[in-house]
Design a protein around this motif. Sequence first.
Motif, short mmCIF file in Angstrom:
data_model
loop_
_atom_site.label_atom_id
_atom_site.label_comp_id
_atom_site.label_asym_id
_atom_site.label_seq_id
_atom_site.Cartn_x
_atom_site.Cartn_y
_atom_site.Cartn_z
N GLY A 14 -33.16 3.51 -21.40
CA GLY A 14 -31.90 3.56 -20.66
C GLY A 14 -31.91 2.70 -19.42
N PRO A 29 -35.27 2.77 -15.64
CA PRO A 29 -34.51 3.78 -16.38
C PRO A 29 -33.45 4.44 -15.50
CG PRO A 29 -36.89 4.08 -16.66
CD PRO A 29 -36.70 3.09 -15.55
N ARG A 30 -32.22 4.40 -15.93
CA ARG A 30 -31.12 4.92 -15.13
C ARG A 30 -31.35 6.39 -14.76
NH1 ARG A 30 -26.03 3.22 -14.32
NH2 ARG A 30 -26.32 1.58 -15.86
N TRP A 31 -31.78 7.20 -15.72
CA TRP A 31 -31.97 8.64 -15.46
C TRP A 31 -33.02 8.85 -14.38
CZ3 TRP A 31 -35.70 12.47 -15.68
CH2 TRP A 31 -35.22 13.80 -15.71
N VAL A 32 -34.10 8.09 -14.45
CA VAL A 32 -35.18 8.21 -13.47
C VAL A 32 -34.69 7.80 -12.08
CG1 VAL A 32 -37.48 7.39 -12.83
CG2 VAL A 32 -36.94 7.84 -15.24
N GLN A 34 -31.61 7.73 -10.89
CA GLN A 34 -30.65 8.68 -10.35
C GLN A 34 -31.33 9.96 -9.87
OE1 GLN A 34 -27.87 9.03 -13.64
NE2 GLN A 34 -26.60 7.35 -12.86
N LEU A 35 -32.35 10.42 -10.63
CA LEU A 35 -33.09 11.61 -10.21
C LEU A 35 -33.80 11.35 -8.89
CD1 LEU A 35 -34.31 14.43 -10.77
CD2 LEU A 35 -36.19 13.26 -11.95
N GLU A 38 -31.42 11.20 -5.89
CA GLU A 38 -30.96 12.54 -5.51
C GLU A 38 -32.04 13.27 -4.70
OE1 GLU A 38 -30.94 16.86 -7.57
OE2 GLU A 38 -30.40 15.18 -8.87
N GLU A 70 -38.00 19.88 -16.48
CA GLU A 70 -36.91 18.93 -16.75
C GLU A 70 -37.45 17.54 -17.03
OE1 GLU A 70 -32.96 17.22 -14.37
OE2 GLU A 70 -34.05 18.97 -13.63
N TRP A 74 -37.45 15.39 -20.63
CA TRP A 74 -36.92 14.03 -20.73
C TRP A 74 -37.97 13.09 -21.31
CZ3 TRP A 74 -38.06 9.21 -18.79
CH2 TRP A 74 -37.06 8.23 -18.89
N ARG A 78 -38.08 10.88 -24.94
CA ARG A 78 -38.28 9.43 -24.95
C ARG A 78 -39.49 9.04 -25.79
NH1 ARG A 78 -34.68 11.05 -22.29
NH2 ARG A 78 -33.75 10.99 -24.36
N ASP A 89 -39.56 2.20 -10.80
CA ASP A 89 -38.56 2.52 -9.79
C ASP A 89 -39.23 2.36 -8.43
OD1 ASP A 89 -36.28 3.38 -8.44
OD2 ASP A 89 -36.90 5.48 -8.54
#
Length: 310
Positions: A14, A29-32, A34-35, A38, A70, A74, A78, A89
């Motif tokens: 992603g 990775p977008r999910w990583v 964004q997490l 946050e 969580e 994920w 993957r 990241d």
Amino acid sequence: MAGALSHAGYVTPGALRGNETNPKGFFEPRWVVQLHKELLKRSGMLALDPDPEGLAIVAERALRDGLRDEVRSWLEARFEESPQLVLKDPRLIWFLDLWTGAARDLGVEPGSVVMLRHPAEVTASRSAYYDARDVAAVAGWINVATLTEQVTRSARTVVHYPDLLADWRVQFERIGADLGARFEPAIDQRPHPVDELIDPALRRMSPDWEQVAAPRWLRDLAERTYQALLRESNGEQVDPAEFDALRTEYLEDWHAAIGMTQVERRRTIRKAERRATRAATAAASAAVGEPERRGVRDRASSAARKLLGR
């Protein structure tokens, strides 16, 4: 590096798309991302934060119950798509234990590729693209570099960014030897998909301390830290005690800087308290009596102190 690995048998799940500052893609990775954004926002930390207590701050303010579960879920999903993942990241160092633990829960032993760029080059880049101040950027580089060295000692390869651009195959040979990485296609294949990605023009900044507005002692510490990591990237066995000494020197400098600025810090807090109190009192004066106004002033003062607490 993440892009090169993604062209040699690894998958960036992603991944974020490129933009005008990085047209070939970020391979993050977008999910990583964004997490991590946050969690850092919740902790009040920066990606290259100069605070040497950063890991403890993140652990106290950001890590929540169930987060490892969580992350593990994920990762597990993957791994069902690909047995070889690369997660990149700029904020990853603050959460390395989280990801390492989740991976080990799944029977996977991760390794780290530490990309090394000159601190003046990094500072120039952050000033140009992220509006970072030079002193904080250099201090943040030292803090994150020495912290990264500490927490990746068990399994890492340090790669100098210009060396990657000059001959990526040599660097991949080192990664394969150090971390047991396997590449597909094999790196001796010519042409190779990585050949199309690697471009010397990807280096937009040059190391030049004369263009960095930071004190000489801070630049000197950054340069010595860089040189020690550079020697490791060239295959030299650097004594961990040398890195520990650099880390200790930064901690001493950090606390000295805090001590030197305490008076000004108190003045800034008092000014903020007075401004907040005047604004809150003015807004409430027409509608409430004196006891309520005192309560407003007290709450405004407390809020100002919390705002400037770090």
